[in-house]
Design a protein around this motif. Structure first.
Motif, mmCIF file in Angstrom:
data_model
loop_
_atom_site.group_PDB
_atom_site.id
_atom_site.type_symbol
_atom_site.label_atom_id
_atom_site.label_comp_id
_atom_site.label_asym_id
_atom_site.label_seq_id
_atom_site.Cartn_x
_atom_site.Cartn_y
_atom_site.Cartn_z
ATOM 1 N N SER A 1 0.827 -1.215 0.000
ATOM 2 C CA SER A 1 0.000 0.000 0.000
ATOM 3 C C SER A 1 0.854 1.254 0.000
ATOM 4 N N ASP A 2 1.929 1.258 0.797
ATOM 5 C CA ASP A 2 2.829 2.409 0.811
ATOM 6 C C ASP A 2 3.547 2.551 -0.529
ATOM 7 N N SER B 1 1.257 4.178 -3.000
ATOM 8 C CA SER B 1 1.178 5.631 -2.790
ATOM 9 C C SER B 1 2.378 6.337 -3.398
ATOM 10 N N ARG C 1 2.104 8.805 -6.755
ATOM 11 C CA ARG C 1 2.415 10.224 -6.557
ATOM 12 C C ARG C 1 3.644 10.670 -7.356
ATOM 13 N N GLU D 1 3.474 8.996 4.113
ATOM 14 C CA GLU D 1 2.913 10.329 3.923
ATOM 15 C C GLU D 1 3.919 11.414 4.314
#
Length: 403
Positions: free
Chosen positions: A197-198, A201, A205, A243
């Motif tokens: 999942s990371d 991301s 991005r 994040e």
């Protein structure tokens, strides 16, 4: 084969049926070269699953060409898939936030095989044309394929008869796995393993506007064949979550993911001289006997071997090349533990970080050739226009499922 026998032969192109076609399809795969022809050739073995190279795509198809007279025999096959990929970007979003990717439905042709005894009969042409019909039925806007620059027969078929155009020339970079020793990692680098999942991301991005970035990157990263995504940071740089990293990345960083191609297929080099085989054996023997010398050994590529494929390579900053090199060394050690003989990757020929990817020139290919065809003129690609005529970018994303 005489002209009279050719006249009597009837060729039918149809969808592959697992139970009755598996043995025949495996035979065609085994007797066909996958590399440039010559004294030394490369052969592939799909480990008893002719559809394994496409079944991980959201939409895929395998067709076979079968003689029905004078006897039934599978003499050709082709695999294809359809997916959504990025073909460019629309420029910055309103209010900032980076560029907006433009996605298109692209179809990929892989594994076109025709038995050597049945070539020059138009079988390859029939297989591709039927596959293109299926592509169009699935809404694909483009069809593309990869071939070796030296494969003249393939180039004549696709560029002359099927009207594909030469599109991109990425580099295939291959590094041997040294069975006798691990490669040391620099102490100036910190490696972080990202969750799928990371990793998603990060890729969405930072990479979603480069060519061929797959819209279903999440499916790739969660696939059991994806062995992990690794982030390299300068030693001392803290990682407190994806994040935080994306909001304020360090000055330099690099990333790559590892795909287990060894579980899908094995390769084998045939036709090598006894001298080359002997030198390779000697290098391995010395490496095993004296591992502390760190002697680069040539793996045994003259019997079936497997490898790991590195995908999603990238990074930013003044030391990104050094960080990427550390990641490649880590992947080498993973491949050694996994019983592989090589690690490989494919990147754009003008990839800014290409100097940070360890490889042996004698095993690599400086220019793989990708050809593309626009399937329908009434499709629109927004700001990109006709993607098949667009200039190459500095980077591209090579889907590990296509390897």
């Amino acid at each position: 084969m005489g002209g009279t026998e050719q006249e009597k032969m009837v060729i039918v192109v149809r969808e592959y049926e697992e139970e009755k076609d598996r043995e025949g399809a495996e035979l065609v795969d085994r007797i066909c070269e996958v590399g440039p022809s010559g004294a030394v050739s490369l052969f592939t073995d799909l480990l008893g699953d002719p559809v394994c190279r496409v079944r991980h795509f959201p939409a895929f198809l395998m067709l076979v060409a079968e003689t029905t007279s004078p006897e039934r025999e599978i003499v050709g096959l082709i695999r294809g898939c359809v997916k959504s990929v990025t073909c460019g970007d629309k420029g910055p979003r309103r209010g900032g936030g980076g560029a907006v990717p433009i996605y298109t439905k692209a179809a990929y042709i892989l594994g076109l095989r025709v038995s050597p005894s049945h070539r020059r009969l138009g079988i390859g042409l029939k297989l591709v044309q039927r596959m293109e019909e299926w592509f169009v039925s699935k809404g694909a806007e483009y069809s593309y394929m990869a071939t070796d620059n030296d494969n003249k027969a393939s180039l004549r078929l696709f560029t002359d008869r099927l009207h594909y155009s030469k599109f991109r020339t990425p580099s295939i970079l291959v590094h041997p796995v040294f069975a006798g020793h691990r490669l040391p990692l620099p102490r100036t680098v910190t490696l972080v393993r990202l969750s799928p999942s990371d990793a998603e991301s990060l890729y969405r991005r930072r990479f979603s506007t480069i060519e061929f970035f797959p819209r279903d990157i999440d499916a790739i990263l969660h696939n059991p064949l994806s062995l992990g995504t690794f982030l390299a940071l300068p030693s001392g740089a803290a990682f407190s979550g994806i994040e935080s990293f994306l909001a304020d990345p360090p000055t330099s960083w690099a990333v790559l993911s590892v795909w287990d191609s060894k579980s899908l297929f094995r390769l084998e080099i045939r036709g090598a001289s006894l001298l080359l085989r002997g030198l390779a054996w000697t290098s391995r023997a010395v490496d095993r006997a004296l591992p502390w010398l760190k002697i680069p050994s040539f793996p045994n590529l003259f019997r079936p071997f497997g490898g790991y494929f590195l995908y999603g390579l990238g990074g930013e900053g003044p030391t990104a090349k050094e960080l990427l090199r550390a990641l490649c060394l880590h992947a080498h050690n993973m491949a050694r533990a996994g019983g592989c003989s090589v690690v490989a990757t494919e990147v754009a020929a003008c990839e800014p970080l290409i100097d940070g990817i360890p490889h042996w020139k004698r095993l690599s290919c400086a220019e793989d050739l990708w050809c593309i065809k626009r399937l329908a003129e009434d499709y629109s690609d927004g700001a990109v226009g006709d993607w098949s005529r667009s200039p190459p970018g500095s980077s591209m994303f090579v889907d590990p499922r296509e390897v």
